[in-house]
Design a protein around this motif. Structure first.
Motif, PDB file in Angstrom:
ATOM      1  N   LYS A 152       0.828  -1.213   0.000  1.00 20.61           N
ATOM      2  CA  LYS A 152       0.000   0.000   0.000  1.00 20.61           C
ATOM      3  C   LYS A 152       0.858   1.257   0.000  1.00 20.61           C
ATOM      4  O   LYS A 152       0.485   2.280  -0.584  1.00 20.61           O
ATOM      5  N   ALA A 153       2.000   1.191   0.638  1.00 25.86           N
ATOM      6  CA  ALA A 153       2.904   2.332   0.632  1.00 25.86           C
ATOM      7  C   ALA A 153       3.685   2.429  -0.680  1.00 25.86           C
ATOM      8  O   ALA A 153       3.992   3.533  -1.154  1.00 25.86           O
ATOM      9  N   PHE A 154       3.986   1.291  -1.280  1.00 26.05           N
ATOM     10  CA  PHE A 154       4.853   1.267  -2.452  1.00 26.05           C
ATOM     11  C   PHE A 154       4.113   1.556  -3.756  1.00 26.05           C
ATOM     12  O   PHE A 154       4.611   2.316  -4.609  1.00 26.05           O
ATOM     13  N   LEU A 155       2.944   0.979  -3.951  1.00 24.31           N
ATOM     14  CA  LEU A 155       2.282   1.083  -5.259  1.00 24.31           C
ATOM     15  C   LEU A 155       1.989   2.524  -5.683  1.00 24.31           C
ATOM     16  O   LEU A 155       2.152   2.851  -6.865  1.00 24.31           O
ATOM     17  N   PRO A 156       1.577   3.418  -4.781  1.00 25.75           N
ATOM     18  CA  PRO A 156       1.384   4.802  -5.222  1.00 25.75           C
ATOM     19  C   PRO A 156       2.675   5.485  -5.672  1.00 25.75           C
ATOM     20  O   PRO A 156       2.629   6.488  -6.390  1.00 25.75           O
ATOM     21  N   LEU A 157       3.821   4.951  -5.262  1.00 22.63           N
ATOM     22  CA  LEU A 157       5.111   5.512  -5.665  1.00 22.63           C
ATOM     23  C   LEU A 157       5.647   4.879  -6.940  1.00 22.63           C
ATOM     24  O   LEU A 157       6.622   5.396  -7.519  1.00 22.63           O
ATOM     25  N   ALA A 158       5.049   3.771  -7.358  1.00 21.51           N
ATOM     26  CA  ALA A 158       5.596   2.990  -8.468  1.00 21.51           C
ATOM     27  C   ALA A 158       5.020   3.504  -9.784  1.00 21.51           C
ATOM     28  O   ALA A 158       3.999   3.012 -10.276  1.00 21.51           O
ATOM     29  N   ASP A 159       5.659   4.490 -10.348  1.00 20.50           N
ATOM     30  CA  ASP A 159       5.169   5.091 -11.589  1.00 20.50           C
ATOM     31  C   ASP A 159       5.283   4.145 -12.786  1.00 20.50           C
ATOM     32  O   ASP A 159       4.539   4.288 -13.763  1.00 20.50           O
ATOM     33  N   TYR A 160       6.215   3.205 -12.715  1.00 18.35           N
ATOM     34  CA  TYR A 160       6.492   2.361 -13.865  1.00 18.35           C
ATOM     35  C   TYR A 160       6.492   0.887 -13.463  1.00 18.35           C
ATOM     36  O   TYR A 160       6.903   0.534 -12.356  1.00 18.35           O
ATOM     37  N   PRO A 161       6.098   0.004 -14.375  1.00 16.26           N
ATOM     38  CA  PRO A 161       6.216  -1.430 -14.095  1.00 16.26           C
ATOM     39  C   PRO A 161       7.652  -1.893 -14.286  1.00 16.26           C
ATOM     40  O   PRO A 161       8.469  -1.204 -14.908  1.00 16.26           O
ATOM     41  N   VAL A 162       7.938  -3.074 -13.771  1.00 13.84           N
ATOM     42  CA  VAL A 162       9.204  -3.750 -14.052  1.00 13.84           C
ATOM     43  C   VAL A 162       8.857  -4.974 -14.889  1.00 13.84           C
ATOM     44  O   VAL A 162       8.128  -5.856 -14.433  1.00 13.84           O
TER      45      VAL A 162
END
Length: 336
Positions: A152-162
């Motif tokens: 929940k903390a990470f996904l809003p920061l993850a602008d791009y997929p890997v």
């Protein structure tokens, strides 16, 4: 080899996992040392998940064991699974795992692959509608909550997929996480779906330049599996046709052809057995979205069978593959 999870195969996979989830060495640890006091053994750092060569493999080794225990409770290995689970899955040992995660240096520990597998494990244990299952689930919930909060903390920061075919693949992580979140955490499920759409809704004409030498996931097919989970059936069918527009012509051929594994004693090259297994899983998941008689279903079914035929006989035999491949074989053999 049979492509169904019969009792004999379940027993073989269970015996394999029991042989490595408590095998502490060899061990590949992912650990940041801030000083000599941080030089610790795997079991000291991870009182539950110290075996199976690395933390994440131990987690999905336990997913394998709990899944087989539920599906085949009469197998010979079931009593040993139950005894070992009672020994390791205790509130005290969960607190030990949580204490490691509380270190500031562990913020990115096992992101996102290990996070997703831990939630996949939690989702499986929650399915066990027995007194012992409810006990194990209650004990594991605090650890699942930690990883749900991290997503929940990470996904809003993850602008791009890997999009790599290894542990950092974000489509694989979200697909596994949704097995947990769809049932137990609607806020996390919404975040996963939002991320999937942001990352992949407009993807078109996938070139599928794969495999790479050490991939165990297909970047292309994992994306399709995730979008099948996220989109409505009609929307997925339209998306899939735009994503792989030449599939009816047998292209990209790389997605339909099993990878060759040249040296199964090499841990990285052995990843390609995992690629064949995970592609088999992906094709089975994808074609379940299409009706019987659909050309896409027939193409995918042939590809799934070919990939599983290439890999299932190699799940055991060398520890570099044996410590993790049964989990991917089990994924591929479960009903989509």
């Amino acid at each position: 080899m049979t492509q169904t999870l019969d009792a004999a195969l379940a027993s073989r996979f269970a015996a394999t996992a029991l042989g490595h989830v408590t095998r502490e060495y060899p061990n590949h640890i992912m650990h940041v040392l801030t000083g000599p006091q941080d030089a610790r053994t795997p079991r000291d750092m991870h009182p539950i998940f110290f075996g199976s060569f690395d933390w994440h493999s131990c987690v999905h080794g336990w997913w394998t064991l709990f899944t087989l225990y539920r599906l085949h409770p009469g197998m010979a290995e079931a009593p040993a699974i139950r005894v070992l689970a009672d020994d390791l899955f205790t509130a005290e040992k969960v607190m030990g795992e949580a204490a490691y995660l509380a270190r500031p240096e562990a913020r990115g520990f096992e992101r996102p692959y290990g996070w997703a597998w831990l939630l996949m494990l939690a989702a499986e244990v929650e399915r066990h509608d027995t007194d012992e299952g409810r006990r194990w689930a209650e004990i594991l919930r605090p650890l699942a909550g930690i990883f749900a909060d991290r997503f929940k903390a990470f996904l809003p920061l993850a602008d791009y997929p890997v999009r790599t075919g290894t542990h950092y693949n974000t489509a694989f992580a979200l697909r596994l996480t949704l097995d947990y979140a769809d049932v137990h955490d609607p806020d996390l499920a919404a975040l996963c779906r939002d991320a999937a759409r942001r990352w992949h809704a407009e993807d078109r004409d996938c070139q599928a330049w794969e495999p790479s030498q050490d991939e165990f996931l297909s970047p292309a097919l994992m994306e399709a599996v995730l979008m099948r989970r996220v989109l409505s059936p009609d929307d997925f069918a339209a998306w899939f046709d735009a994503f792989l527009p030449a599939l009816s012509e047998g292209r990209p051929a790389s997605l339909l052809t099993p990878a060759r594994v040249s040296d199964r004693a090499d841990g990285k090259i052995a990843h390609l057995d995992g690629l064949n297994l995970s592609r088999g899983w992906c094709w089975r998941e994808i074609i379940a979205a299409f009706p019987v008689g659909d050309a896409r279903r027939a193409i995918g079914a042939r590809a799934a069978a070919a990939h599983l035929d290439a890999a299932l006989t190699h799940v055991t035999g060398d520890y570099m593959g044996e410590h993790w491949l049964a989990s991917f074989a089990l994924l591929a053999l479960l009903e989509p």
